[in-house]
Scaffold this active site. Structure first.
Site, PDB file in Angstrom:
ATOM      1  N   ASN A  10      -5.911  -3.547  12.855  1.00 11.25           N
ATOM      2  CA  ASN A  10      -4.732  -2.695  12.812  1.00 11.25           C
ATOM      3  C   ASN A  10      -5.076  -2.025  11.637  1.00 11.25           C
ATOM      4  O   ASN A  10      -4.785  -2.811  10.021  1.00 11.25           O
ATOM      5  CB  ASN A  10      -3.009  -3.049  12.703  1.00 11.25           C
ATOM      6  N   TRP A  11      -5.913  -0.938  11.630  1.00 11.12           N
ATOM      7  CA  TRP A  11      -6.457  -0.963  10.654  1.00 11.12           C
ATOM      8  C   TRP A  11      -5.785   0.026  10.062  1.00 11.12           C
ATOM      9  O   TRP A  11      -5.915   0.724   8.863  1.00 11.12           O
ATOM     10  CB  TRP A  11      -7.511   0.626  10.837  1.00 11.12           C
ATOM     11  N   LYS A  12      -4.547   0.651   9.902  1.00 12.42           N
ATOM     12  CA  LYS A  12      -3.024   1.522   9.745  1.00 12.42           C
ATOM     13  C   LYS A  12      -3.838   2.640   9.106  1.00 12.42           C
ATOM     14  O   LYS A  12      -4.957   3.046   9.707  1.00 12.42           O
ATOM     15  CB  LYS A  12      -2.545   0.461   8.867  1.00 12.42           C
ATOM     16  N   HIS A  95       5.202  -0.839  16.012  1.00 14.36           N
ATOM     17  CA  HIS A  95       4.858  -1.224  14.863  1.00 14.36           C
ATOM     18  C   HIS A  95       6.131  -0.920  13.183  1.00 14.36           C
ATOM     19  O   HIS A  95       6.615  -0.298  13.746  1.00 14.36           O
ATOM     20  CB  HIS A  95       3.630  -0.350  14.307  1.00 14.36           C
ATOM     21  N   GLU A  97       6.137  -0.578  10.425  1.00 15.66           N
ATOM     22  CA  GLU A  97       6.130   0.908   9.842  1.00 15.66           C
ATOM     23  C   GLU A  97       6.707   1.321  10.290  1.00 15.66           C
ATOM     24  O   GLU A  97       7.092   2.739   9.691  1.00 15.66           O
ATOM     25  CB  GLU A  97       4.895   0.669   9.130  1.00 15.66           C
ATOM     26  N   GLU A 167       5.896 -10.043  14.710  1.00 13.46           N
ATOM     27  CA  GLU A 167       5.031  -9.877  13.547  1.00 13.46           C
ATOM     28  C   GLU A 167       6.950  -9.878  11.924  1.00 13.46           C
ATOM     29  O   GLU A 167       7.131  -9.149  12.534  1.00 13.46           O
ATOM     30  CB  GLU A 167       4.613  -8.667  13.329  1.00 13.46           C
ATOM     31  N   GLY A 173       1.724  -7.559   5.115  1.00  7.29           N
ATOM     32  CA  GLY A 173       0.714  -7.099   4.098  1.00  7.29           C
ATOM     33  C   GLY A 173       1.982  -8.200   2.556  1.00  7.29           C
ATOM     34  O   GLY A 173       1.453  -7.828   1.421  1.00  7.29           O
ATOM     35  N   SER A 213      -0.031 -11.220   7.442  1.00  5.21           N
ATOM     36  CA  SER A 213      -0.771 -11.444   6.550  1.00  5.21           C
ATOM     37  C   SER A 213      -2.011 -12.871   6.911  1.00  5.21           C
ATOM     38  O   SER A 213      -2.623 -14.216   6.558  1.00  5.21           O
ATOM     39  CB  SER A 213       0.334 -12.625   5.479  1.00  5.21           C
ATOM     40  N   GLY A 234      -3.190  -7.074  10.134  1.00  3.44           N
ATOM     41  CA  GLY A 234      -3.806  -5.580   8.712  1.00  3.44           C
ATOM     42  C   GLY A 234      -5.243  -5.837   8.151  1.00  3.44           C
ATOM     43  O   GLY A 234      -6.150  -5.515   8.713  1.00  3.44           O
ATOM     44  N   GLY A 235      -4.631  -6.209   7.204  1.00  2.21           N
ATOM     45  CA  GLY A 235      -5.085  -6.040   5.442  1.00  2.21           C
ATOM     46  C   GLY A 235      -7.070  -6.805   5.904  1.00  2.21           C
ATOM     47  O   GLY A 235      -7.971  -6.299   5.576  1.00  2.21           O
TER      48      GLY A 235
HETATM   49  P1  PGA Z   1      -1.167  -7.069   7.903  1.00  2.00           P
HETATM   50  O1  PGA Z   1      -0.500  -6.576   8.591  1.00  2.00           O
HETATM   51  O2  PGA Z   1      -2.232  -8.751   8.267  1.00  2.00           O
HETATM   52  O3  PGA Z   1      -2.148  -6.720   6.638  1.00  2.00           O
HETATM   53  O4  PGA Z   1      -0.054  -8.418   6.978  1.00  2.00           O
HETATM   54  C1  PGA Z   1      -0.257  -6.821  10.034  1.00  2.00           C
HETATM   55  C2  PGA Z   1      -0.371  -5.846  10.916  1.00  2.00           C
HETATM   56  O5  PGA Z   1       1.483  -5.161   9.623  1.00  2.00           O
HETATM   57  O6  PGA Z   1      -0.033  -5.822  11.877  1.00  2.00           O
END
Ligand code: PGA
Length: 251
Positions: A10-12, A95, A97, A167, A173, A213, A234-235
């Protein structure tokens, strides 16, 4: 049981189209031998360039959201049909966010899931509790409720196009990963929720990912759990070597 590991990045809100192509080109040789499904969910504007860049590779392309209407006066939104017409196969829905910062509710998540399925997309549906909810002891209730509402009106046949990502919001994050046991417990709970909504066979065939994470160092332990069938990353998905290491751990 026909579950296969699915690792999705997930590149956000990261990478211009040119940067996205560069990242895909770095990633392609690193994940070419993957025994799991590999997906990158990229910003809308990157989609055409990324679809072109992944041609001939095993990387599949997803979006990070879609609207529930086919078209109309919804400034700033993108429909599931539009994504499908480009050649997108996957879409992340719900998600945390989106829920936290953009007013997404369980009801709008359900509408978006419906629209994505109607357009022929496969959904990565995100559920998860806040830290406060975990501390209050309502993690199971929250995750079961989010799953049930999101899947309203989804048929048994359509469940083959639903991936669920557990999640925990406190792990996203933050560098704070759920322990492998915590991740497995909630993934198993989500699976039993699906069994109660449909049947055990559908529950056993549904891919349930962990996200929050997940990285090159902790992926193997998380993915070794009986009910963790992949990761939403994500990251670490922005770092080709790290993402590739997670993909390699999914076997
Ligand atoms: P993260 O994000 O790996 O940076 O914690 C995961 C996500 O939000 O899908």
């Amino acid at each position: 049981m026909s579950r296969k590991y699915v690792i999705a990045g997930n590149w956000k809100m990261n990478k211009t189209p040119a940067e996205a192509v560069e990242l895909i080109n770095q990633l392609k040789p690193l994940v070419a031998g993957a025994s799991c499904d590999v997906i990158t969910a990229v910003p809308f504007v990157d989609i055409p360039a990324v679809l072109e860049a992944v041609k001939g590779s095993n990387i599949k392309v997803g979006a990070q959201n879609c609207h529930w209407e086919k078209s109309g006066a919804f400034t700033g939104e993108v429909s599931a049909e539009m994504l499908k017409s480009l050649g997108v196969e996957y879409v992340i829905i719900g998600h945390s966010e989106r829920r936290q910062y953009f007013g997404e509710t369980d009801v709008t998540v359900n509408k978006r899931v419906r629209a994505a399925l109607d357009a022929g997309l496969t959904v990565i549906l995100c559920v998860g509790e806040y830290l406060e909810q975990r501390e209050q002891g309502v993690t199971s209730e929250i995750c079961a409720m989010q799953t049930k509402i999101a899947l309203q009106g989804v048929s048994a046949e359509e469940m083959s196009r639903i991936i669920i990502a557990y999640e925990p919001v406190w792990a996203i994050g933050t560098g704070k990963t759920a322990t492998a046991q915590q991740a497995n417990e909630v993934c198993a709970l989500i699976r039993s929720t699906i069994a109660s909504l449909y049947n055990q066979e559908i529950a056993d065939n549904t891919v349930i990912q962990y996200g929050g994470s997940m990285n090159a160092a902790n992926a193997a332990e998380l993915l070794a759990q009986s009910d963790v069938d992949g990761g939403l990353i994500g990251g670490a998905s922005l770092k080709p070597a790290d993402f590739a290491a997670i993909v390699a751990a999914a076997k």
